[in-house]
Scaffold this active site. Sequence first.
Site, PDB file in Angstrom:
ATOM      1  N   THR A  58     -11.413   0.617  -7.998  1.00  0.00           N
ATOM      2  CA  THR A  58     -10.348   0.114  -7.483  1.00  0.00           C
ATOM      3  C   THR A  58      -9.462   0.205  -8.613  1.00  0.00           C
ATOM      4  O   THR A  58      -9.978  -0.608  -9.874  1.00  0.00           O
ATOM      5  CB  THR A  58     -10.634  -1.038  -6.903  1.00  0.00           C
ATOM      6  OG1 THR A  58     -11.089  -0.621  -5.966  1.00  0.00           O
ATOM      7  CG2 THR A  58      -8.616  -1.462  -6.568  1.00  0.00           C
ATOM      8  N   ASP A  89      -9.590  -3.047   3.038  1.00  0.00           N
ATOM      9  CA  ASP A  89      -8.913  -3.211   2.750  1.00  0.00           C
ATOM     10  C   ASP A  89      -6.488  -3.100   1.969  1.00  0.00           C
ATOM     11  O   ASP A  89      -6.345  -3.447   2.190  1.00  0.00           O
ATOM     12  CB  ASP A  89      -8.564  -4.612   1.936  1.00  0.00           C
ATOM     13  CG  ASP A  89      -9.399  -4.523   0.669  1.00  0.00           C
ATOM     14  OD1 ASP A  89      -8.809  -4.656  -0.583  1.00  0.00           O
ATOM     15  OD2 ASP A  89     -10.348  -3.834   0.441  1.00  0.00           O
ATOM     16  N   THR A 109      -9.344  -6.611  -5.183  1.00  0.00           N
ATOM     17  CA  THR A 109     -10.299  -5.566  -5.469  1.00  0.00           C
ATOM     18  C   THR A 109     -11.591  -6.313  -4.748  1.00  0.00           C
ATOM     19  O   THR A 109     -11.962  -7.692  -4.922  1.00  0.00           O
ATOM     20  CB  THR A 109     -10.842  -4.968  -6.803  1.00  0.00           C
ATOM     21  OG1 THR A 109     -11.547  -4.083  -6.489  1.00  0.00           O
ATOM     22  CG2 THR A 109     -11.029  -5.568  -7.223  1.00  0.00           C
ATOM     23  N   GLY A 110     -13.192  -5.391  -4.088  1.00  0.00           N
ATOM     24  CA  GLY A 110     -13.761  -5.936  -4.360  1.00  0.00           C
ATOM     25  C   GLY A 110     -14.682  -5.823  -2.485  1.00  0.00           C
ATOM     26  O   GLY A 110     -14.103  -5.041  -1.955  1.00  0.00           O
TER      27      GLY A 110
END
Length: 190
Positions: A58, A89, A109-110
């Site tokens: 990302t 997301d 991010t994640g």
Amino acid sequence: MCISSPKVRNGSRPEHGIALCDNHDLIIPRELERLREFQARSADAEVDLFAPTISHDTVGAVALDRDGNIGAATSTGGTLNKAPGRLGDSSLIGCGCYADNQTAAASTTGWGEPIMKLVLAKWAADRVSTGSLPEWVAAEAINYLKDRVNGHGGMILLDAQGRFGISHNTPRMAWAWKTASQENSGIQRT
């Protein structure tokens, strides 16, 4: 450059003039092999989605221009082995990306699902609007992500005065910043 579409017809073009392509043109053999290897390993054991061998890639950015406008952008690296039709997301304003000249700009991010549940980027910008410093809010947001929905991720956050915060609870997160007179970069590890 092309845009994928489930309804590609020969010679069809979307209204903005970018040619449509067949979805199969977007499959990269290297990534298909990564997926097959991942699925073979995950059938035998629980896999750490943040292991160094699993890249998410990302890229997020926040910026402040000379006129005081702030902006945010997030380009997802995707989620390996994602469910068909999953929406992440990054494409949902307020979740993985958000900017408002009156508050802040944020990129996350994640794990997308926990980030979406909290509308995390907007949540952080709202905290900045109360006068909190972005450095503190970024850390608070990642703690909130972990405490509230057991989420993992990272955030970059910038306010209209040029103050920023970077925080993450993933094993590592690369970052960089630059002003007219300074720049710095690194990889933070937890």
